[in-house]
Design a protein around this motif. Structure first.
Motif, PDB file in Angstrom:
ATOM      1  N   GLU A 148     104.569  32.384   5.256  1.00 47.03           N
ATOM      2  CA  GLU A 148     105.249  33.004   4.117  1.00 47.03           C
ATOM      3  C   GLU A 148     104.618  34.321   3.709  1.00 47.03           C
ATOM      4  OE1 GLU A 148     106.415  30.462   0.889  1.00 47.03           O
ATOM      5  OE2 GLU A 148     105.817  28.727   2.087  1.00 47.03           O
ATOM      6  N   PHE A 205      97.217  12.703   7.576  1.00 48.89           N
ATOM      7  CA  PHE A 205      96.045  12.905   6.710  1.00 48.89           C
ATOM      8  C   PHE A 205      95.659  11.579   6.086  1.00 48.89           C
ATOM      9  CE2 PHE A 205      97.869  17.243   6.446  1.00 48.89           C
ATOM     10  CZ  PHE A 205      96.747  17.973   6.786  1.00 48.89           C
ATOM     11  N   THR A 227      94.260  10.087   2.944  1.00 48.74           N
ATOM     12  CA  THR A 227      93.881  10.475   1.584  1.00 48.74           C
ATOM     13  C   THR A 227      93.458   9.236   0.809  1.00 48.74           C
ATOM     14  OG1 THR A 227      96.033  10.145   0.568  1.00 48.74           O
ATOM     15  CG2 THR A 227      95.654  12.262   1.639  1.00 48.74           C
ATOM     16  N   GLN A 270      99.086  31.510   3.496  1.00 41.78           N
ATOM     17  CA  GLN A 270     100.095  31.416   2.447  1.00 41.78           C
ATOM     18  C   GLN A 270      99.617  32.091   1.156  1.00 41.78           C
ATOM     19  OE1 GLN A 270     101.634  27.477   2.331  1.00 41.78           O
ATOM     20  NE2 GLN A 270     103.260  27.957   0.882  1.00 41.78           N
ATOM     21  N   SER A 323     109.681  22.521   0.985  1.00 46.39           N
ATOM     22  CA  SER A 323     108.226  22.619   0.824  1.00 46.39           C
ATOM     23  C   SER A 323     107.591  21.249   1.004  1.00 46.39           C
ATOM     24  CB  SER A 323     107.907  23.232  -0.526  1.00 46.39           C
ATOM     25  OG  SER A 323     107.659  22.268  -1.486  1.00 46.39           O
ATOM     26  N   GLY A 324     106.474  21.227   1.693  1.00 43.52           N
ATOM     27  CA  GLY A 324     105.806  19.970   1.978  1.00 43.52           C
ATOM     28  C   GLY A 324     106.257  19.330   3.272  1.00 43.52           C
ATOM     29  N   CYS A 325     107.052  20.048   4.075  1.00 42.58           N
ATOM     30  CA  CYS A 325     107.572  19.415   5.279  1.00 42.58           C
ATOM     31  C   CYS A 325     106.643  19.596   6.475  1.00 42.58           C
ATOM     32  CB  CYS A 325     108.966  19.953   5.628  1.00 42.58           C
ATOM     33  SG  CYS A 325     108.932  21.635   6.240  1.00 42.58           S
ATOM     34  N   GLY A 326     105.571  20.325   6.306  1.00 43.18           N
ATOM     35  CA  GLY A 326     104.588  20.405   7.384  1.00 43.18           C
ATOM     36  C   GLY A 326     104.580  21.723   8.141  1.00 43.18           C
ATOM     37  N   LYS A 327     105.216  22.760   7.592  1.00 41.92           N
ATOM     38  CA  LYS A 327     105.244  24.054   8.281  1.00 41.92           C
ATOM     39  C   LYS A 327     103.831  24.612   8.404  1.00 41.92           C
ATOM     40  CE  LYS A 327     107.873  25.825   5.072  1.00 41.92           C
ATOM     41  NZ  LYS A 327     108.006  24.651   4.177  1.00 41.92           N
ATOM     42  N   THR A 328     103.131  24.646   7.259  1.00 38.03           N
ATOM     43  CA  THR A 328     101.772  25.150   7.274  1.00 38.03           C
ATOM     44  C   THR A 328     100.903  24.318   8.198  1.00 38.03           C
ATOM     45  OG1 THR A 328     102.002  25.956   5.011  1.00 38.03           O
ATOM     46  CG2 THR A 328      99.775  25.619   5.830  1.00 38.03           C
ATOM     47  N   THR A 329     101.090  23.020   8.114  1.00 35.82           N
ATOM     48  CA  THR A 329     100.270  22.134   8.944  1.00 35.82           C
ATOM     49  C   THR A 329     100.500  22.424  10.421  1.00 35.82           C
ATOM     50  OG1 THR A 329     100.472  20.461   7.228  1.00 35.82           O
ATOM     51  CG2 THR A 329      99.687  19.722   9.367  1.00 35.82           C
ATOM     52  N   SER A 375     101.050  20.866  -0.629  1.00 39.91           N
ATOM     53  CA  SER A 375     101.391  22.137   0.012  1.00 39.91           C
ATOM     54  C   SER A 375     101.542  23.204  -1.067  1.00 39.91           C
ATOM     55  CB  SER A 375     102.687  21.998   0.787  1.00 39.91           C
ATOM     56  OG  SER A 375     103.773  21.966  -0.104  1.00 39.91           O
ATOM     57  N   GLY A 381     103.967  25.185  -1.928  1.00 45.29           N
ATOM     58  CA  GLY A 381     105.176  25.122  -2.730  1.00 45.29           C
ATOM     59  C   GLY A 381     105.122  23.988  -3.738  1.00 45.29           C
ATOM     60  N   GLN A 437      95.601  18.498  -2.169  1.00 41.31           N
ATOM     61  CA  GLN A 437      96.272  17.615  -1.219  1.00 41.31           C
ATOM     62  C   GLN A 437      97.757  17.956  -1.111  1.00 41.31           C
ATOM     63  OE1 GLN A 437      95.023  13.934  -3.169  1.00 41.31           O
ATOM     64  NE2 GLN A 437      93.689  13.497  -1.448  1.00 41.31           N
ATOM     65  N   HIS A 477     110.962  30.916   3.631  1.00 45.26           N
ATOM     66  CA  HIS A 477     111.922  30.106   2.901  1.00 45.26           C
ATOM     67  C   HIS A 477     113.267  30.805   2.803  1.00 45.26           C
ATOM     68  CE1 HIS A 477     108.526  27.703   1.098  1.00 45.26           C
ATOM     69  NE2 HIS A 477     109.283  26.858   1.761  1.00 45.26           N
TER      70      HIS A 477
HETATM   71  N1  LIG Z   1      94.266  18.419   3.229  1.00 45.59           N
HETATM   72  C1  LIG Z   1      95.297  17.611   2.997  1.00 45.59           C
HETATM   73  N2  LIG Z   1      95.088  16.342   2.590  1.00 45.59           N
HETATM   74  C2  LIG Z   1      96.102  15.510   2.365  1.00 45.59           C
HETATM   75  N3  LIG Z   1      97.400  15.825   2.495  1.00 45.59           N
HETATM   76  C3  LIG Z   1      97.698  17.083   2.877  1.00 45.59           C
HETATM   77  C4  LIG Z   1      96.666  18.040   3.136  1.00 45.59           C
HETATM   78  N4  LIG Z   1      97.241  19.206   3.487  1.00 45.59           N
HETATM   79  C5  LIG Z   1      98.587  18.987   3.451  1.00 45.59           C
HETATM   80  N5  LIG Z   1      98.865  17.710   3.087  1.00 45.59           N
HETATM   81  C6  LIG Z   1     100.196  17.101   2.956  1.00 45.59           C
HETATM   82  O1  LIG Z   1     100.911  17.330   4.156  1.00 45.59           O
HETATM   83  C7  LIG Z   1     102.275  17.610   3.877  1.00 45.59           C
HETATM   84  C8  LIG Z   1     102.662  18.921   4.575  1.00 45.59           C
HETATM   85  O2  LIG Z   1     101.969  20.016   3.977  1.00 45.59           O
HETATM   86  P1  LIG Z   1     102.169  21.532   4.395  1.00 45.59           P
HETATM   87  O3  LIG Z   1     101.194  22.341   3.660  1.00 45.59           O
HETATM   88  O4  LIG Z   1     102.152  21.640   5.877  1.00 45.59           O
HETATM   89  O5  LIG Z   1     103.669  21.828   3.841  1.00 45.59           O
HETATM   90  P2  LIG Z   1     104.517  23.162   3.968  1.00 45.59           P
HETATM   91  O6  LIG Z   1     105.677  22.834   4.798  1.00 45.59           O
HETATM   92  O7  LIG Z   1     103.669  24.306   4.382  1.00 45.59           O
HETATM   93  O8  LIG Z   1     105.006  23.358   2.466  1.00 45.59           O
HETATM   94  P3  LIG Z   1     105.141  24.707   1.580  1.00 45.59           P
HETATM   95  O9  LIG Z   1     106.410  25.334   1.974  1.00 45.59           O
HETATM   96  O10 LIG Z   1     105.234  24.187   0.189  1.00 45.59           O
HETATM   97  O11 LIG Z   1     103.948  25.532   1.830  1.00 45.59           O
HETATM   98  C9  LIG Z   1     102.426  17.651   2.390  1.00 45.59           C
HETATM   99  O12 LIG Z   1     103.018  16.442   1.965  1.00 45.59           O
HETATM  100  C10 LIG Z   1     101.042  17.716   1.847  1.00 45.59           C
HETATM  101  O13 LIG Z   1     100.927  16.994   0.669  1.00 45.59           O
END
Ligand SMILES: Nc1ncnc2c1ncn2[C@@H]1O[C@H](COP(=O)(O)OP(=O)(O)OP(=O)(O)O)[C@@H](O)[C@H]1O
Ligand SMILES: Nc1ncnc2c1ncn2[C@@H]1O[C@H](COP(=O)(O)OP(=O)(O)OP(=O)(O)O)[C@@H](O)[C@H]1O
Ligand SMILES: Cc1ncc(C[n+]2csc(CCO)c2C)c(N)n1
Ligand SMILES: [Mg+2]
Ligand SMILES: [Mg+2]
Lengths: 307, 283, 287, 266, 266
Positions: free
Chosen positions: D170, D21, D23, D93, D50-56, E146, E148, E144, D203
């Motif tokens: 989730e 991303f 930013t 989510q 959390s924040g490891c990129g699962k959603t992404t 996630s 969590g 920006q 989780h």
């Molecule tokens: N639109 C965006 N712009 C900038 N950074 C982003 C964006 N979306 C996600 N990120 C970043 O990408 C990383 C992964 O985000 P993601 O949402 O995939 O985490 P996650 O594993 O689903 O976490 P959680 O369990 O908390 O939902 C995070 O560091 C987040 O800050």
């Protein structure tokens, strides 16, 4: 110097040349006056301005001044620089109108805003209803330009001899293609462009004196303008803040206006006044004045000014 | 002076009453919603009457409400005729056409980013043309009857509704759009099921502003040429005759009709956007 | 840059349509004139004539462009025939009016959102105030203000403010009420007062709404200033210019003044847009 | 990798996948060097801090996000094409219900879009609402429901239509254990019945182990896959399988993987 | 009720509490006949199926909702008065960060409102962000992050200032087990250090047992308290206490209570 504020009925143009000349040529200064001229416009009711205290003296047509008087604003005519009326109805020849009888079934453009009374009274004298239909006329409130005639939205429109008529000509329609009916000739003329003040003020000697000097200087301006029409037009042009007026038009207007002011020394002719009142009282169903007004004019000022 | 002092006293006590009343359960009923603003209006009128009488304002500057009321009751047929001509024929038809085209245009240009980028700035520009300049032109084009008034209204309401609709169509949340994407919803499905509903609060914002604009537009256009009826016609002629009571009678009708029109649109809004927090908060 | 091409394309389309309309609308006059002179005219002659008429129903684009060019650059900016001069007169009243109007609008909205009595009683009358035809009361406003000695720029600004406060009230009331329940509850747990709730939540949440209404209100301000110029005695300003143009049937002058007004308004709206983008970006709301 | 994978054609295949991303203050590497193959009918859980990129990653599969590196195919085509073929059901989510629609209206939304018949819509909405235990709440609006109820409604919405691939972010986070157990069982039944391919973010380690045929452990900054665990549990899974030794062993391995990920980070 | 309760003056006292929502299609009884006493320094968990009124009860305590029946006092006063005394820190079920503020700005919000000094604000924000493992994310905007991470930011926001009573509505729902464990430990430490009274909604039975001095089990429609379990665990709790017999017994009792609640409903 004494301050005087004059409210015009319309925008800066040669119709008001006398006042601009008097100001420009120092006639007011000579009388110890400091005159401010407020231009008018389509949205300005000079009567309202004077009622609100925005002006000491104003220029208006007599029907509207008399109407205001009946509504409770005590206006008095103190001078009448215009001897005759310049209003007329201008028709396209191609509509087949040759005499007032032919108006029936046609659409006519009329100025309202207090200027409609001569027309209404004329129609009622002719016995033509203004409610439309085959036997009546369809009346259209004319804006402030001649487009309705050019666009053929109306068969006839109101014009002034010194202004709108020439705009029609300038637009390219020959005088031959036009038919005109002057209110003066139809016997329904009403007094135009007089000077009016509030009645109460006249009791004040200082104000009276100011007006005497004002009228004297203004008439001097008018007579100078009649004699030097082209120079007067240029003075008007200098005073036009909008920058919209053209030299040719103002010079021609001055020429025509001079014809209307000719024959007036400034004093109102009581006969003209009576004829105006008679015309207005003869008006149709919704008369502008319901009874002959009292004390609506005076020679108090002109008598002193014209000695 | 008695008049003035009395009026001010009345105003103060009525306001105090309103402050109290608006916190009563009564204020939540339909009657309360009408009564409280009505009382406020009455206080304004009393203040006006008191000021005119107390300060001896001449009737040709500002007539007292009592005089205006007399004129209203005395000239119902004239007022009705003017109302029909200006508001029903000129205003309403223009409003419907203007708002309709604005929403459709917003949807049309929404589809194409190219058009949106091209039309919006140009549209903004065209809409910035002041109506006092456009009205004479439209009267010249469309004649002096109500059609030209409707045209003026169309021009006036178009921009606010367009801008609001475009903003509204963009007001969806990312997740809401993503959801549609996972369904592989077509453009029209996304529009009908997501973006239009989400845009409604914005669209109604525009529609509400447009109600008052429509009214003003229809009346103002009559200043530039009209048949010898209509509210704008009556006002401009009455000013010339210094018949200010008639002027204010027409203004009163305009204000009443405008408020009713606005109220109607607001009521529809309440029904359509019941879900929006700004509506829910007050229910 | 990515705007240039689309705008250009749209403008091109408009100009083409415009020329077509000009030919159609102006030809009526040409044919009428020919009929009066009992002449036959060919289509080519008509076409040529419609492009150069002195008071066309719809001036051709190049005529307006020429009028605009001469008005803006053809003379000294201090000249009475300069549109820069008239534009400046109008702009100053617009800006003062916009300032007063927005300030008033925001204050009213704040009052309405915070005071139930005001909400219930003032809003309907703010709406009613906008249904009053401004052109009808503008002369009265000018007269009344003049009678207490206020003349010049201020009366115009007052009328301009009168038109511009309303969109701000409507937009701001909506905006100040846009925070949802949870956002408000959060502050209630902090026992934040109205003041803090306003500054920390309601105001920032209302920003997108504010800017949207500021754009509408800026355009309204300009209209107000122009309306205010009509009864101010047709002296200077774009309104006076429109009026005299219309009075003397100088269609080209009207269109040139109209376009100047629109350029002015568009410029002002663009300025607001730039401020909006900067503000929302700082607030992290522009994505 | 063991036997269960070769069982069928790959449905989702990622090779060297990366997503960065841009930013305001520099690039964020949400995913990096992700290689993963998911076969038809698999149930794959994603677990990680959390924040490891699962959603992404889930968003990439659903073509909601476009990878900046590597390749990704779904059913042998680009994710975008698969989306157009309506291959996905997605549970976000956050519930993300449309506030202007009732609960039933929200669930009906995909059915309307995909052109199910009126009668079919009604029955499906009824069935699926009762599946998530929301009978009787169809006429309520989202803001009248508790957080967990909203989340269940959004699950119902994704189950209402027949997508080959179900992506769930989730989905059961806001539910209590009893309901969660129930829904876990239901989900397994549904999966067995329909042979959907399921991508599931959670989780909860026990949940991941109980449900999955394959568990993907991720670690953050940048988001990478640190472990892929093939489940050795049978397809038929009663709830008390959670007390079995095999279960506890797998759970342990997942926990270790997770802890390692956290260690990396600190 | 056993010894631990009498230990101090009651902070929260509910008697015959009830709350009914009036909705478009009839009244919803969210709470009914709730009697509960919470002493100073207690850690009380609320557990129960979704929709049973946990959030509503917490909202009543925080004076965000007004009971329609019964009485409720906080610190001996009406909840509203307690709210005015800034007695509460509240973590909502959804993160609810203000989108126009950065993460640091969001955490700073209560501090600004309560008039902490500039310098104090900065240190507190820094400390609390690092407590929830979000160092370095202060300048990011909520969208920006996630899900969590957003939730953790909202926890940080509630911990930043010193409220006597901390109300937390499923604060750790969106976090993975490792982080959750860490935050659980941190929360216990914080609690021991500050003697806050904590009301905590969770769906995780182990979490409830691990954290609480008292576990309140609720059942829905109408929301009632079905069981109040006083924990016999010591105040000092290492993570591995979760394998102790006592722990498992309490957990079992909670599970039974929950199951009974679900039974009622079906
Ligand atoms: N639109 C965006 N712009 C900038 N950074 C982003 C964006 N979306 C996600 N990120 C970043 O990408 C990383 C992964 O985000 P993601 O949402 O995939 O985490 P996650 O594993 O689903 O976490 P959680 O369990 O908390 O939902 C995070 O560091 C987040 O800050
Ligand atoms: N504003 C409201 N209007 C109407 N009903 C409501 C409202 N808020 C909550 N309810 C209802 O009250 C009941 C209790 O809701 P509450 O949010 O307290 O549940 P909860 O125990 O927190 O559930 P969850 O675990 O899912 O968050 C639910 O049936 C819900 O539908
Ligand atoms: C709105 C409006 N329209 C027409 C006139 C009539 N009128 C009176 S004096 C004058 C100038 C003559 O060239 C004109 C046109 C008016 N007063 N107001
Ligand atoms: Mg996520
Ligand atoms: Mg809840």
């Amino acid at each position: 110097a004494d301050d005087v504020t004059l409210q015009l009925k319309w925008v800066t143009q040669a119709q008001f040349a006398g006042y601009y000349v008097a100001k420009d040529k120092g006639f007011y200064d000579e009388e110890g006056l400091n005159v401010t001229i407020l231009p008018g416009g389509p949205d300005i009711a000079p009567t309202q301005v004077i009622a609100g205290g925005g002006a000491d003296v104003m220029i208006d047509w007599m029907p509207s001044a008399l109407a205001a008087r009946e509504k409770g604003l005590p206006l008095v005519n103190i001078a009448q620089p215009f001897k005759s009326s310049g209003m007329m109805l201008t028709c396209l020849k191609e509509t087949g109108i040759t005499s007032p009888e032919d108006f029936k079934g046609k659409t006519l453009g009329v100025w309202f805003f207090g200027n409609e009374y001569p027309f209404l009274s004329w129609m009622s004298q002719l016995g033509i209803p203004t409610t439309g239909g085959a036997d009546g006329v369809e009346v259209l409130k004319q804006g402030f330009n001649v487009d309705p005639l050019l666009q053929k939205q109306a068969a006839c429109i109101s014009t002034m001899t010194y202004n709108e008529y020439w705009q029609v000509i300038d637009a390219g329609i020959g005088a031959d293609d036009l038919v005109t009916f002057k209110y003066q000739d139809m016997g329904v003329a009403t007094m135009e462009d007089g000077l009016y003040v509030l009645e109460d003020n006249l009791k004040d000697a200082a104000f009276e004196d100011k007006m005497v000097r004002f009228v004297r200087a203004s008439m001097k301006g008018w007579k100078w303008a009649e004699e030097n029409p082209d120079d007067a037009a240029m003075i008007v042009l200098d005073n036009d803040e909008t920058g919209a007026q053209t030299e040719a038009h103002q010079k021609r207007m001055m020429g025509e206006v001079a014809k209307l002011t000719a024959g007036s020394n400034g004093a109102l002719d009581p006969a003209d006044y009576e004829r105006t009142v008679a015309t207005l009282l003869a008006g149709g169903s919704d008369p502008v004045i319901s009874k002959a007004p009292e004390g609506a004019w005076t020679h108090q000022i002109t008598d002193k000014a014209l000695q | 002076m008695i008049w003035l002092a009395g009026a001010i006293l009345f105003w103060l006590s009525a306001w105090a009453f309103n402050v109290w009343a608006s916190h009563q359960p009564f204020a939540r009923t339909g009657a309360g919603r009408l009564a409280i603003p009505a009382l406020f209006g009455v206080t304004l009128l009393v203040l006006w009457e008191g000021a005119v009488r107390g300060l001896d304002v001449p009737g040709v500057i500002l007539p007292a409400p009592s005089v205006i009321w007399g004129t209203i009751t005395g000239s119902v047929p004239v007022l009705w005729q003017d109302f029909v001509q200006t508001i029903l024929k000129g205003g309403l038809s223009g409003y419907v056409m203007g708002c309709g085209t604005a929403v459709l245009t917003a949807i049309a240009i929404d589809r194409s980013p190219f058009l949106q980028r091209g039309l919006l700035p140009v549209g903004n520009f065209v809409a910035a043309l002041p109506i006092v300049g456009i009205a004479p032109i439209l009267v010249m084009w469309f004649g002096f009857d109500w059609q030209s008034k409707a045209a003026v209204v169309v021009v006036m309401v178009f921009f606010p509704v367009l801008v609001n609709t475009v903003a509204g169509l963009a007001a969806t949340e990312r997740m809401q759009r993503d959801l549609m994407a996972t369904y592989s919803a077509s453009y029209w499905q996304t529009l009908m099921k997501l973006r239009l509903p989400a845009a409604m609060p914005f669209i109604f914002n525009g529609l509400k502003i447009a109600t008052t604009l429509a009214l003003i537009g229809a009346i103002v256009a009559e200043f530039f040429g009209s048949p010898i009826k209509g509210m704008g016609f009556r006002i401009s002629t009455a000013v010339g005759q210094l018949a200010l009571d008639m002027v204010w009678a027409e203004i009163a009708v305009a204000a009443l009709a405008g408020s009713a029109f606005y109220g109607l649109v607001a009521l529809i809004e309440k029904g359509v956007t019941f879900w929006h927090p700004s509506q829910r908060a007050r229910s | 840059m990515r705007f240039v091409l689309p705008v250009f394309a749209v403008l091109l389309a408009i100009v083409v349509l415009w020329y077509g309309a000009a030919v159609k609308m102006n030809s009526v006059w040409t044919y009428d004139q020919a009929a009066r002179a009992e002449l036959e005219v060919s289509f080519a002659e008509v076409l040529a004539d419609t492009m150069v008429q002195e008071r066309p129903v719809l001036p051709a684009p190049h005529q307006v462009a020429l009028g605009l060019w001469q008005g803006l650059f053809g003379q000294k900016v201090t000249s009475k025939r300069s549109l820069v001069y008239h534009g400046w007169v109008t702009l100053s009243a617009t800006l003062v009016g916009f300032g007063i109007g927005t300030g008033l609008g925001i204050l009213l909205a704040v009052g309405i959102v915070h005071n139930r009595a005001m909400d219930m009683s003032v809003m309907p009358w703010a709406i009613a105030s906008q249904t009053i035809p401004i052109l009808a009361i503008a002369p009265m406003v000018i007269v009344v203000l003049a009678s207490v000695g206020i003349t010049g720029l201020l009366p115009k600004a007052v009328i301009s403010a009168y038109l511009s406060f309303f969109p701000v009230v409507v937009g701001m009331v909506k905006g100040l009420r846009s925070p949802d329940g949870m956002q408000l509850d959060l502050l209630r747990t902090y026992n934040a007062g109205r003041w803090a709730t306003f500054w920390k939540l309601r105001l920032p949440a209302s920003m997108p709404y504010l800017f949207a209404s500021l754009k509408v209100s800026m355009a309204a301000s300009l209209v107000g200033a122009i309306v205010g110029e009509l009864p101010a005695g047709a002296t200077a300003g774009l309104g006076a210019r429109l009026l005299s143009g219309s009075y003397y049937g100088q269609t080209i002058q009207i269109w040139a003044a109209l376009f100047t007004a629109a350029i002015l308004a568009a410029g002002l709206v663009i300025v607001i847009g730039v401020i909006e983008r900067a503000a929302l970006k700082r607030m992290g709301m522009a994505r | 990798m063991r036997d269960s994978i070769g069982q069928s054609a790959p449905v989702i295949e990622a090779k060297g996948l990366g997503l960065t991303f841009q930013t305001g203050d520099g690039p964020v590497h949400a995913l990096k060097d992700v290689d993963l193959t998911i076969g038809k009918g698999e149930f794959v859980s994603f677990i990680g801090p959390s924040g490891c990129g699962k959603t992404t990653f889930l968003r990439c599969i659903a073509a909601l996000e476009h990878p900046t590196e590597g390749t990704l195919t779904v059913n042998g085509m680009a994710p975008d094409a698969a989306r157009r073929a309506r291959a996905y059901g997605y549970v976000f989510q956050a519930a993300g219900l449309y506030p202007w629609r009732t609960i039933a209206g929200n669930v009906k939304l995909p059915l309307e879009i995909m052109g199910y018949s009126r009668a079919d819509q009604e029955t499906r909405v009824r069935n699926v609402l009762s599946l998530v235990d929301l009978d009787g709440f169809g006429k309520k609006f989202p803001w009248q429901l508790s957080g967990g109820m909203q989340q269940r409604a959004s699950i119902a919405r994704a189950l209402a239509f027949d997508a080959d691939i179900l992506l769930m972010d989730e989905p059961f986070g806001a539910l209590d254990e009893i309901v969660r157990d129930r829904l876990n069982e239901e989900l397994l039944k549904l999966w067995a019945r329909t042979e959907k391919t399921i991508g599931f973010v959670t989780h909860s380690i026990p949940e991941a182990v109980y449900l999955s045929t394959k568990i993907v452990v991720m670690s953050p900054r940048p988001g990478r896959i640190t472990d892929v665990i093939e489940s050795t549990l049978p397809r038929e899974r009663p709830l008390d399988i959670r007390d079995s030794k095999e279960f506890i062993e797998i759970a342990h391995r997942v926990r270790e993987g997770l802890r390692a990920g956290h260690g990396d980070e600190a």
